[in-house]
Write a protein that holds these residues in place. Structure first.
Motif, PDB file in Angstrom:
ATOM      1  N   UNK A 129       0.866  -1.168   0.000  1.00  0.00           N
ATOM      2  CA  UNK A 129       0.000   0.000   0.000  1.00  0.00           C
ATOM      3  C   UNK A 129       0.909   1.225   0.000  1.00  0.00           C
ATOM      4  N   UNK A 130       0.787   2.045  -1.074  1.00  0.00           N
ATOM      5  CA  UNK A 130       1.732   3.141  -1.277  1.00  0.00           C
ATOM      6  C   UNK A 130       1.786   4.035  -0.061  1.00  0.00           C
TER       7      UNK A 130
ATOM      8  N   UNK B 153       7.213   4.485   5.842  1.00  0.00           N
ATOM      9  CA  UNK B 153       6.938   5.517   6.831  1.00  0.00           C
ATOM     10  C   UNK B 153       7.342   4.953   8.194  1.00  0.00           C
ATOM     11  N   UNK B 154       8.606   5.010   8.415  1.00  0.00           N
ATOM     12  CA  UNK B 154       9.185   4.505   9.650  1.00  0.00           C
ATOM     13  C   UNK B 154      10.199   5.533  10.125  1.00  0.00           C
ATOM     14  N   UNK B 155      10.974   5.185  11.140  1.00  0.00           N
ATOM     15  CA  UNK B 155      12.021   6.097  11.573  1.00  0.00           C
ATOM     16  C   UNK B 155      11.457   7.449  11.945  1.00  0.00           C
ATOM     17  N   UNK B 156      11.796   8.446  11.117  1.00  0.00           N
ATOM     18  CA  UNK B 156      11.377   9.815  11.404  1.00  0.00           C
ATOM     19  C   UNK B 156       9.865   9.942  11.460  1.00  0.00           C
ATOM     20  N   UNK B 157       9.158   9.189  10.609  1.00  0.00           N
ATOM     21  CA  UNK B 157       7.706   9.286  10.589  1.00  0.00           C
ATOM     22  C   UNK B 157       7.104   8.792  11.902  1.00  0.00           C
ATOM     23  N   UNK B 158       7.611   7.664  12.407  1.00  0.00           N
ATOM     24  CA  UNK B 158       7.091   7.143  13.665  1.00  0.00           C
ATOM     25  C   UNK B 158       7.447   8.067  14.817  1.00  0.00           C
ATOM     26  N   UNK B 159       8.620   8.698  14.715  1.00  0.00           N
ATOM     27  CA  UNK B 159       8.981   9.666  15.743  1.00  0.00           C
ATOM     28  C   UNK B 159       8.006  10.830  15.741  1.00  0.00           C
ATOM     29  N   UNK B 160       7.616  11.274  14.531  1.00  0.00           N
ATOM     30  CA  UNK B 160       6.644  12.353  14.426  1.00  0.00           C
ATOM     31  C   UNK B 160       5.310  11.933  15.040  1.00  0.00           C
TER      32      UNK B 160
ATOM     33  N   UNK C  86      -1.704   3.961  14.030  1.00  0.00           N
ATOM     34  CA  UNK C  86      -2.360   4.005  12.729  1.00  0.00           C
ATOM     35  C   UNK C  86      -1.382   4.535  11.683  1.00  0.00           C
ATOM     36  N   UNK C  87      -1.412   3.951  10.505  1.00  0.00           N
ATOM     37  CA  UNK C  87      -0.474   4.320   9.471  1.00  0.00           C
ATOM     38  C   UNK C  87      -0.969   5.527   8.697  1.00  0.00           C
ATOM     39  N   UNK C  88      -0.033   6.383   8.322  1.00  0.00           N
ATOM     40  CA  UNK C  88      -0.316   7.557   7.518  1.00  0.00           C
ATOM     41  C   UNK C  88       0.001   7.251   6.069  1.00  0.00           C
ATOM     42  N   UNK C  89      -0.940   7.479   5.191  1.00  0.00           N
ATOM     43  CA  UNK C  89      -0.718   7.226   3.775  1.00  0.00           C
ATOM     44  C   UNK C  89      -0.733   8.530   2.999  1.00  0.00           C
ATOM     45  N   UNK C  90       0.172   8.623   2.038  1.00  0.00           N
ATOM     46  CA  UNK C  90       0.213   9.760   1.136  1.00  0.00           C
ATOM     47  C   UNK C  90      -0.356   9.340  -0.218  1.00  0.00           C
ATOM     48  N   UNK C  91      -0.927  10.294  -0.908  1.00  0.00           N
ATOM     49  CA  UNK C  91      -1.447  10.037  -2.254  1.00  0.00           C
ATOM     50  C   UNK C  91      -0.302  10.061  -3.265  1.00  0.00           C
ATOM     51  N   UNK C  92      -0.454   9.290  -4.367  1.00  0.00           N
ATOM     52  CA  UNK C  92      -1.590   8.442  -4.718  1.00  0.00           C
ATOM     53  C   UNK C  92      -1.609   7.164  -3.877  1.00  0.00           C
TER      54      UNK C  92
END
Length: 491
Positions: free
Chosen positions: A10-11, A16-23, A50-56
């Motif tokens: 899933x795009x 989205x790990x590391x810095x994203x999870x820290x955020x 919960x996971x954050x997804x970016x478009x598309x």
């Protein structure tokens, strides 16, 4: 092309790990998995975030949220417009330079000129803006619209995007044969990748292992091994050497390369490394946007020459087919980007200084927003503002200024358009035409007090086209735009 059943990626999730999870762990929120929690909730120990997804994105991504932002790159006002997609409100602009002409022509001017390309980090924390005339890449913190770094890169830098790890921005230098790798936070070019001539844009595969580069002077897609930073494959056979923009499907299996000058799109099957179809899409074909629903896999495609967004349906066993068209509210639709939940597509009307918000369920324009001047790219960034209004450091530069459009009277064959917008110093008059007499000099006239005055002259190319001719004159309040005529020059 994969189907929904066999796609396990899933795009926008896996890296989205590391810095994203820290955020996500540092953000305020209730963490309940609702609209806010999906993007900015604080996880409870022992529970999943919960996971954050970016478009598309594929179906199932989080809905539009007040923490999301839509950004446009405004080439004439040298701004980035900031939109809250939950309220369809233009919050303001990030001013990266002065409006033409005034200050820019001074020898001591140090800021950006021609803000054009946009990209973002997958965690939503950072935005990059590429200015094509000053060859600068500006990294902006989305939470407060502040500038983190600014880097001078190669000549005619066009489009850039964050690498999947969020540490670097990869920028296409359209006048050269290289992609520059920029340290996003500290600034500075820290690496380069040699490519075919005139790289135009860089996009990354969903798993982050590959980067794809289209070109303005080569009918190829370069495939780069991200870890090794070298081209490992070239996909040939594109419809034209000039590819103005491209987009990657959320399953990572298909790429659409738009050919603005010839009005075509090359559909590239990335699983086989071949061009699977060439579509005749129309004059000034520009940005594709993938919209994937449980019912259909679609691509929305801006066609500036006919002032519409065409809708194509992808098929697993054949070429895409056109299934709809949405007339633009303004002129010259250019950049496009969907929301992660595939309910909206945002279209920049370059010649009208506006954004059309398309409802994908009804395939109609839900609203039109006035943005900065001469918008080019647009991106949707989920989770950009985890808390607060996100209006710090915003200005009103470039907003709600006069802009006029007309189809001027043209002597001889062809079609044309004229745009007049207010800028500092003098008004900007922009002419574009196609199908005119080849290799011929024309003059643009406007009438005041019964007298016809020349505004500018230009010469068409071998195909009878003039993509852009500019003049800076005192026009608004002096001339009636409907008095403009264009005809071959005398003598």
């Amino acid at each position: 092309m994969g189907t929904h059943r066999d796609i396990v990626w899933r795009a926008g999730i896996a890296v989205i790990a590391g810095a994203a999870l820290a955020l996500l762990s540092a953000c305020d929120g209730d963490g309940d998995g609702g609209e806010q929690g999906a993007q900015s909730g604080s996880p409870t120990p022992g529970t999943s975030t919960a996971q954050l997804e970016q478009a598309p994105a594929l179906p199932g991504a989080q809905p539009i949220s007040p923490s999301d932002r839509v950004y446009t790159a405004d080439q004439t006002s040298n701004t980035v417009s900031v939109i809250n997609p939950a309220t369809d409100e233009v919050l303001g602009t990030i001013a990266l330079g002065a409006q033409r002409l005034g200050e820019i022509l001074g020898p001591q001017y140090l800021r950006d000129i021609n803000v054009h390309g946009l990209g973002f980090s997958r965690d939503g924390q950072y935005l990059d803006a590429v200015s094509v005339t000053t060859n600068t890449v500006t990294v902006i913190r989305t939470a407060d619209n502040s500038i983190v770094s600014q880097t001078n890169v190669g000549r005619s830098a066009h489009e850039g995007f964050f690498s999947p790890d969020g540490h670097t921005v990869w920028v296409a230098d359209r006048a050269l044969s290289q992609v520059d790798i920029v340290d996003a936070l500290r600034g500075g070019v820290i690496g380069q990748v040699s490519t075919e001539s005139g790289p135009s844009k860089v996009l990354f595969s969903p798993d982050g292992s590959r980067a794809y580069v289209n070109h303005s002077r080569a009918a190829t897609i370069d495939v780069i091994d991200v870890a090794e930073r070298e081209v490992v494959q070239q996909i040939t056979g594109l419809a034209d050497p000039f590819s103005s923009d491209m987009a990657l499907s959320p399953d990572g299996e298909e790429l659409w390369a738009a050919h603005k000058k010839v009005g075509k799109v090359s559909v590239v099957d990335l699983t086989t490394g071949t061009v699977s179809a060439v579509l005749d899409t129309g004059p000034n074909t520009n940005h594709p946007a993938f919209v994937t629903t449980p019912e259909a896999e679609l691509v929305y495609l801006t066609v500036g020459g006919t002032n519409e967004t065409k809708i194509y349906q992808r098929h697993p066993d054949g070429a895409p087919t056109q299934v709809g068209s949405i007339p633009s509210s303004g002129v010259e639709p250019h950049g496009s980007w969907p929301s992660p939940d595939n309910t909206r597509v945002y279209i920049v009307n370059e010649g009208s200084d506006s954004v059309d918000v398309i409802d994908t369920a009804t395939r109609t324009i839900a609203t039109t927003l006035r943005t900065g001047q001469e918008g080019q790219a647009v991106v949707y960034v989920a989770g950009a503002v985890p808390s607060g209004p996100g209006t710090a450091n915003l200005t009103r530069q470039g907003l709600n200024l006069p802009v006029q459009n007309v189809t001027p009277a043209l002597v001889g064959p062809g079609s044309s358009g004229l745009i007049v917008r207010a800028v500092d110093g003098l008004d900007m008059v922009e002419f574009s035409g196609r199908g005119m007499t080849a290799n011929t000099r024309y003059t643009v006239y406007a009438t005041h007090a019964g007298l016809e005055n020349p505004l500018m002259s230009f010469t068409t190319d071998q195909n009878g086209a003039k993509p852009q001719a500019l003049a800076f004159v005192q026009f608004l309040g002096v001339y009636d735009i409907n008095s403009v005529t264009v005809r071959p020059s005398q003598g």
